[in-house]
Every structure is written in C-alpha cells, then in structure tokens.
Motif scaffolding. Structure first.
Motif, PDB file in Angstrom:
ATOM      1  N   GLY A 151       0.822  -1.199   0.000  1.00  0.00           N
ATOM      2  CA  GLY A 151       0.000   0.000   0.000  1.00  0.00           C
ATOM      3  C   GLY A 151       0.857   1.250   0.000  1.00  0.00           C
ATOM      4  N   ASN A 152       0.164   2.371  -0.090  1.00  0.00           N
ATOM      5  CA  ASN A 152       0.872   3.658  -0.093  1.00  0.00           C
ATOM      6  C   ASN A 152       1.415   3.987   1.282  1.00  0.00           C
ATOM      7  N   SER A 153       2.534   4.693   1.303  1.00  0.00           N
ATOM      8  CA  SER A 153       3.122   5.094   2.584  1.00  0.00           C
ATOM      9  C   SER A 153       3.981   6.329   2.405  1.00  0.00           C
ATOM     10  N   VAL A 154       4.210   7.022   3.510  1.00  0.00           N
ATOM     11  CA  VAL A 154       5.039   8.221   3.528  1.00  0.00           C
ATOM     12  C   VAL A 154       6.011   8.112   4.696  1.00  0.00           C
ATOM     13  N   THR A 155       7.273   8.406   4.423  1.00  0.00           N
ATOM     14  CA  THR A 155       8.294   8.388   5.471  1.00  0.00           C
ATOM     15  C   THR A 155       8.979   9.749   5.498  1.00  0.00           C
ATOM     16  N   GLN A 156       9.007  10.378   6.647  1.00  0.00           N
ATOM     17  CA  GLN A 156       9.700  11.650   6.752  1.00  0.00           C
ATOM     18  C   GLN A 156      10.666  11.615   7.921  1.00  0.00           C
ATOM     19  N   MET A 157      11.645  12.494   7.865  1.00  0.00           N
ATOM     20  CA  MET A 157      12.699  12.478   8.859  1.00  0.00           C
ATOM     21  C   MET A 157      12.131  12.775  10.237  1.00  0.00           C
ATOM     22  N   GLU A 158      12.734  12.116  11.219  1.00  0.00           N
ATOM     23  CA  GLU A 158      12.270  12.307  12.577  1.00  0.00           C
ATOM     24  C   GLU A 158      12.769  13.639  13.105  1.00  0.00           C
ATOM     25  N   GLY A 159      12.062  14.169  14.028  1.00  0.00           N
ATOM     26  CA  GLY A 159      12.503  15.394  14.678  1.00  0.00           C
ATOM     27  C   GLY A 159      12.792  15.125  16.138  1.00  0.00           C
ATOM     28  N   PRO A 160      12.875  16.148  16.925  1.00  0.00           N
ATOM     29  CA  PRO A 160      12.716  17.533  16.462  1.00  0.00           C
ATOM     30  C   PRO A 160      13.960  18.055  15.758  1.00  0.00           C
ATOM     31  N   VAL A 161      13.741  19.042  14.936  1.00  0.00           N
ATOM     32  CA  VAL A 161      14.818  19.749  14.272  1.00  0.00           C
ATOM     33  C   VAL A 161      14.917  21.124  14.919  1.00  0.00           C
ATOM     34  N   THR A 162      16.102  21.476  15.370  1.00  0.00           N
ATOM     35  CA  THR A 162      16.317  22.773  16.009  1.00  0.00           C
ATOM     36  C   THR A 162      17.311  23.568  15.177  1.00  0.00           C
ATOM     37  N   LEU A 163      16.909  24.763  14.778  1.00  0.00           N
ATOM     38  CA  LEU A 163      17.745  25.624  13.945  1.00  0.00           C
ATOM     39  C   LEU A 163      17.786  27.031  14.517  1.00  0.00           C
ATOM     40  N   SER A 164      18.804  27.746  14.176  1.00  0.00           N
ATOM     41  CA  SER A 164      18.863  29.164  14.500  1.00  0.00           C
ATOM     42  C   SER A 164      18.179  29.954  13.388  1.00  0.00           C
ATOM     43  N   GLU A 165      17.685  31.110  13.757  1.00  0.00           N
ATOM     44  CA  GLU A 165      17.038  31.978  12.758  1.00  0.00           C
ATOM     45  C   GLU A 165      17.983  32.228  11.590  1.00  0.00           C
ATOM     46  N   GLU A 166      17.430  32.235  10.384  1.00  0.00           N
ATOM     47  CA  GLU A 166      18.137  32.459   9.115  1.00  0.00           C
ATOM     48  C   GLU A 166      18.905  31.239   8.626  1.00  0.00           C
ATOM     49  N   ALA A 167      18.824  30.130   9.325  1.00  0.00           N
ATOM     50  CA  ALA A 167      19.469  28.896   8.857  1.00  0.00           C
ATOM     51  C   ALA A 167      18.662  28.294   7.713  1.00  0.00           C
ATOM     52  N   PHE A 168      19.331  27.380   6.979  1.00  0.00           N
ATOM     53  CA  PHE A 168      18.686  26.661   5.876  1.00  0.00           C
ATOM     54  C   PHE A 168      17.984  25.427   6.423  1.00  0.00           C
ATOM     55  N   LEU A 169      16.779  25.188   5.919  1.00  0.00           N
ATOM     56  CA  LEU A 169      15.979  24.064   6.394  1.00  0.00           C
ATOM     57  C   LEU A 169      15.783  23.038   5.288  1.00  0.00           C
ATOM     58  N   THR A 170      15.993  21.780   5.630  1.00  0.00           N
ATOM     59  CA  THR A 170      15.557  20.669   4.788  1.00  0.00           C
ATOM     60  C   THR A 170      14.873  19.643   5.667  1.00  0.00           C
ATOM     61  N   ILE A 171      13.694  19.237   5.273  1.00  0.00           N
ATOM     62  CA  ILE A 171      13.002  18.117   5.915  1.00  0.00           C
ATOM     63  C   ILE A 171      12.760  17.087   4.824  1.00  0.00           C
ATOM     64  N   ASN A 172      13.341  15.917   5.011  1.00  0.00           N
ATOM     65  CA  ASN A 172      13.252  14.877   3.986  1.00  0.00           C
ATOM     66  C   ASN A 172      11.927  14.134   4.036  1.00  0.00           C
ATOM     67  N   CYS A 173      11.424  13.805   2.853  1.00  0.00           N
ATOM     68  CA  CYS A 173      10.199  13.023   2.742  1.00  0.00           C
ATOM     69  C   CYS A 173      10.321  12.098   1.540  1.00  0.00           C
ATOM     70  N   THR A 174      10.076  10.815   1.753  1.00  0.00           N
ATOM     71  CA  THR A 174      10.009   9.866   0.651  1.00  0.00           C
ATOM     72  C   THR A 174       8.682   9.135   0.718  1.00  0.00           C
ATOM     73  N   TYR A 175       8.262   8.607  -0.416  1.00  0.00           N
ATOM     74  CA  TYR A 175       6.952   7.969  -0.447  1.00  0.00           C
ATOM     75  C   TYR A 175       6.997   6.678  -1.247  1.00  0.00           C
ATOM     76  N   THR A 176       6.004   5.859  -1.004  1.00  0.00           N
ATOM     77  CA  THR A 176       5.754   4.661  -1.797  1.00  0.00           C
ATOM     78  C   THR A 176       4.309   4.727  -2.244  1.00  0.00           C
TER      79      THR A 176
END
Lengths: 113, 115
Positions: free
Chosen positions: A1-26
């Motif tokens: 069946g269909n599924s979605v996997t995304q990176m676990e958190g929490p993600v902590t960043l400083s203001e103005e930092a670059f953000l990436t949150i990974n997501c893959t799907y089936t």
C-alpha cells in the motif's frame, strides 16, 4: 500500500538557517503530494502541493519538488524564522482506495532567535 | 469565512459513556474525513465519506461510527469509548474525492480523554 516516510525530529535551527526536511513515499500510480503545517494548538493547514512529477510547490519561502525517480518530496527553506516553528507533515493522496490522504509522522521544527 | 468547525474542542469522559464529536463545513465540499493524531504516528484515517450517504472505513475504524445525512455534517460517534481512544481528533474536508482536487481543509481539533 501507499506510505510516507519523513525524517524524525525535532529539528532545532537558528534563525536564518537553511531548512531541509526529507520526505520519501511509496505509491502506485500518480499520487499528489503535499506538505501541511500545524502551528501550536491549531489544525493542519496546507503549505504547498505538487500534483505531477517535476512540479515544484512553493509558498511563504518554502519549496518542494516532486521527484518521481527518487520518490521524494523534500521540504526546503533558505532562511527560517522563529515564526516557522511548527510541526510539518508530508502527505500523499493516491488515485486508488478512496483517494485517501496518507500522512507521515510529522517533523517538529524549533527555530531559535 | 470558509471553515471546518468541530465540537467539542476538549472533552474528558469515562469508559463506556457514548459521545459524539460534531463536524460541519461551509464550503459545499463533497469529501469529508476523520483522523486521529497520536504522538509518533502522525495522522491516521478513521472514516471517510465521498458524498452524502456514502461512507467507508479508513485505517483505524474500530470503535467508531459515522454518518453523512447532510453534505455539510459528518459526526463521529464513539458508542462505548475506551482509554485507547484518548487522542486528538481532526475532521477534514475537500472539494471532492479526486486526486487532483485533494487538498484537505482541517478543523481545529478535538482533544478527547477517556478515563
């Protein structure tokens, strides 16, 4: 069946930092892909979407590209703000099974001033 | 204002006491759905409805019932609540069930505690 996997958190960043949150799907067929955001104490709201391969969804400085070859839909933002602190959910809506929307587990983002 | 409205927002109840969480949308959407949100599990679909009088089970329907007698309303019924139904519940709607009109509009959530 269909599924979605995304990176676990929490993600902590400083203001103005670059953000990436990974997501893959089936999925079978050609699903639509979404990112939803949930601010504290609120329901989810759509952040951006892409309905076919190579589409780029964008909103409020966030972007994600529908990559069918890698079955991914990673969320990016070049410069995060404190107000971006929230939980982010990757989701897909397939074209089978009642067009059900399936969500990843969510990634909590904290942005420090 | 276009919205999905859920009530109650917060509820504490006891095992076995029937309860109903109401959901109403004012956008003339055909598709409505209930989700529960639990830590580490994301959102899981309980039931959905493609249109009036058309409902079907989602991934975790056990212990729940729904009805869709009118287009705007989609109540969630817990006939005999149990502690494992303690969760945050969301109602959502979309224009139709089609894959390319699939963005969901969510209510603010109903936090239910079953003692």
């Amino acid at each position: 069946g269909n599924s979605v996997t995304q990176m676990e958190g929490p993600v902590t960043l400083s203001e103005e930092a670059f953000l990436t949150i990974n997501c893959t799907y089936t999925a079978t067929g050609y699903p639509s892909l979404f990112w939803y955001v949930q601010y504290p104490g609120e329901g989810l709201q759509l952040l951006l979407k892409a309905t076919k391969a190579d589409d780029k969804g964008s909103n409020k400085g966030f972007e994600a590209t529908y990559r069918k070859e890698t079955t991914s839909f990673h969320l990016e933002k070049g410069s995060v703000q404190v107000s971006d602190s929230a939980v982010y959910f990757c989701a897909l809506r397939g074209n089978t099974g009642g067009f059900k929307t399936i969500f990843g587990a969510g990634t909590r983002l904290f942005v420090k001033a | 204002e276009a919205q999905v409205t859920q009530n109650p927002r917060y509820l504490i109840t006891v095992t076995g006491k029937k309860l109903t969480v109401t959901c109403s949308q004012n956008m003339n959407h055909e598709y409505m759905s209930w989700y529960r949100q639990d830590p580490g599990l994301g959102l899981r679909q309980i039931y959905y409805s493609m249109n009036v009088e058309v409902t079907d089970k989602g991934d975790v329907p056990e212990g729940y019932k729904v009805s869709r007698k009118e287009k705007r309303n989609f109540p969630l019924i817990l006939e005999s609540p149990s502690p494992n139904q303690t969760s945050l519940y969301f109602c959502a709607s979309s224009l139709s069930g089609g894959v390319n009109t699939g963005e969901l509009f969510f209510g603010e959530g109903s936090r239910l505690t079953v003692l």
